[in-house]
Design a protein around this motif. Structure first.
Motif, mmCIF file in Angstrom:
data_model
loop_
_atom_site.group_PDB
_atom_site.id
_atom_site.type_symbol
_atom_site.label_atom_id
_atom_site.label_comp_id
_atom_site.label_asym_id
_atom_site.label_seq_id
_atom_site.Cartn_x
_atom_site.Cartn_y
_atom_site.Cartn_z
ATOM 1 N N GLN B 38 0.816 -0.960 0.169
ATOM 2 C CA GLN B 38 -0.082 0.149 0.184
ATOM 3 C C GLN B 38 0.957 1.268 -0.335
ATOM 4 N N PHE B 91 4.514 -0.176 2.454
ATOM 5 C CA PHE B 91 3.464 -0.474 3.655
ATOM 6 C C PHE B 91 3.120 -1.944 3.646
ATOM 7 N N ILE B 93 0.815 -5.187 3.777
ATOM 8 C CA ILE B 93 0.090 -5.817 4.464
ATOM 9 C C ILE B 93 -0.361 -7.292 4.438
ATOM 10 N N PHE B 107 -6.875 -9.308 8.446
ATOM 11 C CA PHE B 107 -5.984 -8.366 7.515
ATOM 12 C C PHE B 107 -4.512 -8.484 8.895
ATOM 13 N N GLY B 108 -3.383 -8.786 8.924
ATOM 14 C CA GLY B 108 -2.645 -8.239 9.985
ATOM 15 C C GLY B 108 -2.595 -6.781 9.973
ATOM 16 N N PRO B 109 -1.534 -6.557 11.316
ATOM 17 C CA PRO B 109 -1.086 -4.858 10.954
ATOM 18 C C PRO B 109 -0.438 -4.220 10.219
#
Lengths: 116, 116
Positions: B38, B91, B93, B107-109
């Motif tokens: 992202q 980023f 994810i 989703f993970g953080p």
């Protein structure tokens, strides 16, 4: 072509008011799923609500409801009684064909800011 | 339930080095995991689909030799960015599919990678 459109890049809403985030989709599939996710500034994607194309009733999850209008191909997210913590990016997503490998098609997102 | 962890949350590495990011489903088994990238103020871009016990399926334009994915167990998938360049800064994810229900992605953080 499979596509998700979110026409509102940003929204400002007064706290405690209801919010409607728009989402339209394009698919030729008869069976599909629609999702809404919330992404706060921390970055984590939080699953909010799901609507299947064959579900006759609109999905609801607490303060979230999905206004599903199949003929218009829209799946708007409604947040009732907005709170400051609702400020985040919101993404609409579609999974075309229920027998697919679960990949999602993502909208561009709407940034929601709740004003105190 | 449906918790996904991601480690590390932030990493800074030098150009030319490799970095591994782990994605774990903590309370469910995930036969399928996804890796996304992202960019700021943009939606998620799917990089690859990771299936336990088989090779990952990469999206068009994603270099499989640069972004190595290993899904060694039903609860762990790893993404290794090899020979990192500053343009790999982003980023990252991951998400995991929980069997049953709507197969929504959890989703993970996320991991913030900075390559200097």
């Amino acid at each position: 072509a499979q596509k998700i459109t979110q026409t509102q890049p940003g929204m400002f809403v007064q706290e405690k008011e209801a919010v409607t985030l728009d989402c339209t989709y394009d698919t030729s599939d008869q069976s599909y799923g629609l999702f809404w996710y919330k992404q706060p500034s921390s970055g984590e994607m939080i699953f909010l609500i799901y609507q299947g194309s064959y579900d006759e009733q609109n999905a609801t999850e607490g303060r979230y409801s999905l206004n599903f209008q199949k003929a218009r191909k829209s799946a708007n997210l409604v947040i009732s009684a907005s709170q400051l913590g609702d400020s985040a990016m919101y993404f609409c997503a579609m999974r075309p064909r229920m027998d697919s490998n679960y990949q999602l098609i993502w909208g561009a997102g709407t940034k929601l800011i709740i004003k105190p | 339930g449906a918790v996904v962890s991601q480690h590390p949350s932030r990493v800074i590495c030098k150009s030319g080095t490799s970095v591994k990011i782990e994605c774990r489903s903590l309370d469910f088994q995930a036969t399928t995991m996804f890796w996304y990238r992202q960019f700021p103020k943009q939606s998620l871009m799917l990089m690859a689909t990771s299936n336990e016990g088989s090779k990952a399926t990469y999206e068009q334009g994603v270099e499989k030799d640069k972004f190595l994915i290993n899904h060694a167990s039903l609860t762990l998938s790893t993404l290794t960015v090899t020979s990192a360049h500053p343009e790999d800064s982003s980023f990252y994810i991951c998400s995991a599919i929980r069997s049953g229900g709507a197969h929504e992605q959890y989703f993970g953080p996320g991991t913030r990678l900075t390559v200097t």
